[in-house]
Design an enzyme around this catalytic site. Structure first.
Site, PDB file in Angstrom:
ATOM      1  CB  CYS A  12       1.253 -17.484  42.158  1.00  9.65           C
ATOM      2  SG  CYS A  12       0.790 -18.191  40.563  1.00  9.65           S
ATOM      3  NE  ARG A  62      -0.943 -22.574  41.761  1.00  9.82           N
ATOM      4  CZ  ARG A  62      -1.887 -21.656  41.790  1.00  9.82           C
ATOM      5  NH1 ARG A  62      -2.140 -21.008  42.913  1.00  9.82           N
ATOM      6  NH2 ARG A  62      -2.596 -21.371  40.713  1.00  9.82           N
TER       7      ARG A  62
END
Length: 298
Positions: free
Chosen positions: A195, A241
């Protein structure tokens, strides 16, 4: 009764140029094949380097698209044996070190100057210039050293976590942060390496470079601005995201956040980044088109 076949139907001998290109192709295959087979069994199966086969396929496709230019450059060849062989031997030495010591950065990275040196020695630097884009595009196939990945990933995770926390707190969500762990409601979410956005930055940069190659904008300033926007766009998309995953977890539970939505968020990131990149290019297009019209009117 004898029959004389037309010249166009008679078998044509293979020219020296065609033989030279064939030998160059075989040499490239001898270098690429063992390395690519090893990558396919290991590195390319990871999420971080899964784009490798696509990079190689795009480079080969560009070479095929430019085959007429390559043939013309080969016919008008002006070999540069000194410079070409010097580059080739240096690259091969690096390749041997990388392959024998399992240093992928050296092994894969050495393929690019090795191919350029072989082409220069056989056909000259004009031939290399025609091959410049597909050769340089292979840079995106080179795995980065783990030390570089770790240092960059750590900084990116901190930045992504901090910005996501600030934005969600500003709009009213009960969120706090400890390092790269986001705490929202009763849940704790770790911003993992995947991430951090490094993978998306690398993939989007390669896509942006390919986009510029295909669009062939004449303005160098426009191209430079698009290239400069790629990394900020990828970083911004990755923040979105992470925020989506936090919100899904907060509203629908940990199973939803770590299940299908978690995988789909990667696709959402990519779509957001592509839309932002195309939108930015369209905005620049309006500016440069207007400037061109004003110049013509003047």
């Amino acid at each position: 009764m004898s029959t004389v076949m037309p010249t166009s139907m008679a078998a044509r001998p293979t020219s020296p140029t065609q033989w030279s290109i064939a030998l160059l192709g075989l040499g490239a295959l001898a270098l690429l094949l063992p390395t690519c087979l090893d990558l396919a069994r290991t590195t390319w199966q990871s999420e971080e380097q899964g784009h490798g086969p696509l990079i190689l396929a795009v480079s080969l496709w560009v070479v095929w698209q430019r085959r007429q230019e390559l043939m013309q450059a080969a016919v008008e060849a002006r070999p540069s044996p000194i410079g070409g062989w010097a580059l080739l031997l240096a690259a091969l030495a690096l390749y041997v070190v990388g392959r024998s010591q399992a240093i992928l950065f050296f092994e894969v990275g050495a393929l690019i100057p090795a191919l350029a040196g072989a082409a220069a020695a056989a056909f000259g630097w004009r031939f290399v210039r025609v091959l410049a884009f597909p050769l340089l595009f292979l840079v995106f196939m080179v795995p980065l050293p783990q030390m570089v990945i770790d240092s960059v990933t750590a900084s990116l995770k901190q930045a992504v976590s901090a910005i996501a926390e600030d934005v969600l707190y500003f709009i009213g969500y009960p969120i706090a942060r400890s390092g790269v762990v986001l705490m929202v409601g009763q849940y704790q979410l770790l911003v993992a390496d995947a991430c951090s956005g490094l993978n998306s930055m690398f993939s989007l940069t390669s896509l942006g470079v390919l986009y510029l190659y295909l669009t062939k904008h004449k303005s160098r300033l426009r191209n430079a601005l698009i290239v400069a926007s790629i990394l900020p766009i990828a970083f911004l998309a990755n923040i979105v995201r992470v925020m989506i995953l936090v919100l899904v977890t907060y509203h629908f539970g940990d199973e939803a956040g770590q299940g299908f939505i978690h995988g789909a968020a990667g696709m959402v990131l990519f779509v957001i980044a592509i839309v932002l990149l195309f939108s930015f290019d369209a905005f620049l297009g309006l500016f440069f088109r207007n400037r061109k019209k004003k110049g013509v009117a003047a």
